[in-house]
Design a protein around this motif. Structure first.
Motif, mmCIF file in Angstrom:
data_model
loop_
_atom_site.group_PDB
_atom_site.id
_atom_site.type_symbol
_atom_site.label_atom_id
_atom_site.label_comp_id
_atom_site.label_asym_id
_atom_site.label_seq_id
_atom_site.Cartn_x
_atom_site.Cartn_y
_atom_site.Cartn_z
ATOM 1 N N SER A 3 0.817 -1.202 0.000
ATOM 2 C CA SER A 3 0.000 0.000 0.000
ATOM 3 C C SER A 3 0.858 1.262 0.000
ATOM 4 O O SER A 3 0.378 2.340 -0.254
ATOM 5 N N ALA A 7 -3.088 7.864 -1.129
ATOM 6 C CA ALA A 7 -4.511 8.155 -1.282
ATOM 7 C C ALA A 7 -5.101 7.473 -2.508
ATOM 8 O O ALA A 7 -6.258 7.073 -2.511
ATOM 9 N N MET A 67 -9.040 5.364 -0.123
ATOM 10 C CA MET A 67 -9.320 6.273 0.984
ATOM 11 C C MET A 67 -9.733 5.601 2.299
ATOM 12 O O MET A 67 -10.491 6.148 3.073
ATOM 13 N N GLY A 68 -9.252 4.427 2.502
ATOM 14 C CA GLY A 68 -9.299 3.882 3.847
ATOM 15 C C GLY A 68 -10.670 3.536 4.400
ATOM 16 O O GLY A 68 -10.824 3.388 5.589
ATOM 17 N N HIS A 121 -8.601 12.634 5.536
ATOM 18 C CA HIS A 121 -9.093 12.726 4.160
ATOM 19 C C HIS A 121 -8.627 14.030 3.516
ATOM 20 O O HIS A 121 -8.103 14.043 2.404
ATOM 21 N N ASN A 160 -4.121 8.253 3.304
ATOM 22 C CA ASN A 160 -4.891 7.010 3.375
ATOM 23 C C ASN A 160 -4.977 6.542 4.831
ATOM 24 O O ASN A 160 -3.999 6.616 5.565
#
Ligand SMILES: N[C@@H](CCC(=O)N[C@@H](CS)C(=O)NCC(=O)O)C(=O)O
Ligand code: FES
Length: 158
Positions: free
Chosen positions: A19, A29, A34-35, A81, A86
């Motif tokens: 990642s 990101a 976006m997690g 964000h 991320n």
């Protein structure tokens, strides 16, 4: 269930390196969406809640233990964000073992409230603490440090 069976925590310390990629500037990101991924291994493997939390915070530069109904949690997510960072979210109210994880977080951080936020493997606080760190310009450097460390590990492995 199986919290107490033999634990294998620690073996996946480096498992999330993909990642990080080589994209130091992009902070991940664009990488894995976006997690909002709650499909964590939390609750699925044979280990204790504390060990699973430790594994999750080792695998992810930013982890937010949250509840879907909590606006403090939403505020904390928005900070990351808006920084284009991320983050991994664990929604405790959607989780079969959410209560056990909250107990474990209580043990680990001294509070049972949400959100509980970890950056670079370290507990940084709740929403207000995170907001303060951000205002003081200290949050992004912590995240950045994590990505740099992970990139270095990746270089060593190649
Ligand atoms: N100052 C703390 C406040 C945290 C807090 O009071 N959280 C409430 C929800 S907003 C909570 O966790 N209540 C207990 C629970 O949901 O289990 C922060 O910024 O994180
Ligand atoms: S803001 Fe009300 S539950 Fe968090």
């Amino acid at each position: 269930m199986s919290w107490l069976r033999a634990a294998s925590a620690g073996t996946r310390l480096l498992a999330n390196r993909s990642s990080v990629g080589g994209r130091r500037g992009a902070m991940g990101a664009a990488g894995s969406g976006m997690g909002n991924n709650t499909s964590t291994s939390l609750g699925n493997s044979a280990t204790t809640p504390v060990k699973q939390i430790q594994e999750t915070i080792s695998d992810n530069c930013v982890v937010i233990f949250s509840k879907t109904s909590c606006s403090y949690c939403t505020m904390a997510k928005k900070i990351f964000h808006d920084m284009n960072v991320n983050y991994k979210v664990v929604e405790l109210d959607m989780h079969e073992y959410g209560n056990q994880f909250q107990d474990a977080l209580h043990k680990m951080t001294g509070e049972r409230t949400v959100p509980r936020i970890f950056v670079n493997g370290t507990f940084i606080g709740g929403a207000t603490d995170t907001h303060r760190l951000h205002k003081e310009g200290k949050l992004l450097p912590l995240v950045h440090q994590c990505y740099l460390t992970k990139s270095k590990r990746k270089e060593v492995e190649h």
